[in-house]
Scaffold this active site. Sequence first.
Site, PDB file in Angstrom:
ATOM      1  N   ASP A  90       0.828  -1.208   0.000  1.00 48.66           N
ATOM      2  CA  ASP A  90       0.000   0.000   0.000  1.00 48.66           C
ATOM      3  C   ASP A  90       0.860   1.254   0.000  1.00 48.66           C
ATOM      4  OD1 ASP A  90      -2.075   1.798   0.191  1.00 48.66           O
ATOM      5  OD2 ASP A  90      -2.380   1.497   2.339  1.00 48.66           O
ATOM      6  N   ASP A 301      -1.663   4.998  -5.844  1.00 47.38           N
ATOM      7  CA  ASP A 301      -2.038   4.197  -4.679  1.00 47.38           C
ATOM      8  C   ASP A 301      -2.210   2.731  -5.053  1.00 47.38           C
ATOM      9  OD1 ASP A 301      -2.883   3.331  -2.179  1.00 47.38           O
ATOM     10  OD2 ASP A 301      -4.962   3.851  -2.558  1.00 47.38           O
TER      11      ASP A 301
END
Length: 435
Positions: A90, A301
């Site tokens: 992440d 992201d």
Amino acid sequence: MALNFVYTTGRMDFSFGMHSLFKGVGKCIPNDSTSPPLARDRVRHARVLQGGRGVVDFDVFGTSDPYYGGLYYTKVKLGSPPREFNVQIDTGSDVLWVTCSSCIDCPNLSSFGIPLNMFDAASSSTASLVSCSDSICSSNIRLADASCSDEDDQCHYEFHYADNSGTSGHYVTDLLYFDTVVDPTVITNSSASITFGCSTYQYGSLTSSDKAMDGIFGFGRRELSVISQLSAQGITPKVFSHCLRGDGNGGGKLVLGEITAPNMVYSPLVPSQLHYNLDLQSISVGEQLLPIDVSVFATIDTGTTLTYLIAPAYDSFVDAITAAVSQLVVTFSSKDTQCYLVKSSINLIFPKVSLNFAGGASMDLKPENYLVLGDPVDGGIPWCIGFQKSNNAVTVLGDLVLKDKIFVYDLSRKQIGWTDYDCKHDTFTHLFTYI
């Protein structure tokens, strides 16, 4: 004609009740998704940068395909003796955290076909709890990444997500084990002391077995990210790279170091931002240039499956794609998403899309980078726009557009680079320069 998608959130976060603007964006996960364990690629590689330092290399598992989980993860080993944990990759959050043995309401099953493990500090001979007086705690309290309680003198954290999920726990310092590549023939088993989160409570979507992991591997820009900690210790350069495979069973490679390849382009990071934000200046659909609001940054992201555009840009994008293919496909709408019934290859029908960034860097997207495959039906195969309309006035580029590209996050030079690459290759050796 409904497609079986369930949308959940990505993992971009602010701490202590500050709901991130990015939490409305998300991953697309099937209700009954299963993912058998993937065979681990043993080929080791890296590019050695400054001062003879090696780089740390991780295998990547998972896929961007929403029918098979819609996320990428890797394995980390923590503690003494080392124990393995599966953690989602992440770039939208900072902290590595794993589930603690004392966790309340934490999942014990995962539909990814992987065992779920819990970290037990008492069982590790090298683990120590981070106290309130520790400099790690006091410095991160100022950044809202930590808090302290007089009751137990432990340094705590709490991360909230805008889909009403979240986690809380305390910080632990222990050994992280990894392979360090120092030249093409020398690989050493290494370890370093790092601080990470031990989750004692989870709620919301984090407790669902449909997408359960042992934790999240945050690669953000703050002090507590693993890349920042290892760089501060002189173990790795302050740069990391990934290549996420888009087809088949997915997978890929994550390197704490720099992957170099021909035709790399770079765009500067927006200054004074917590996330990996770039200046997106326009979008090209075929020969048509779509104007966008340049005041809205685009955030990279890996914790998000799809891609989210602010409303005006999204509407213009969908209209341009539909106009380009309307004579060749049957158009229809499914759950407010524009879809197309296709009878031949999408690469022969749909236009090339380019995202144009500051510094003259363009990110070229093939149709599979902006379309999502649906279930076959009579009359053809449905493909739907994989970009979604953002409800939070932000643009977020998720795995759908990041796959099948090398991405380099160069924190020292404050830039992100990328190039197209077939990430299914078993080795990246020819991409590295060893010194």
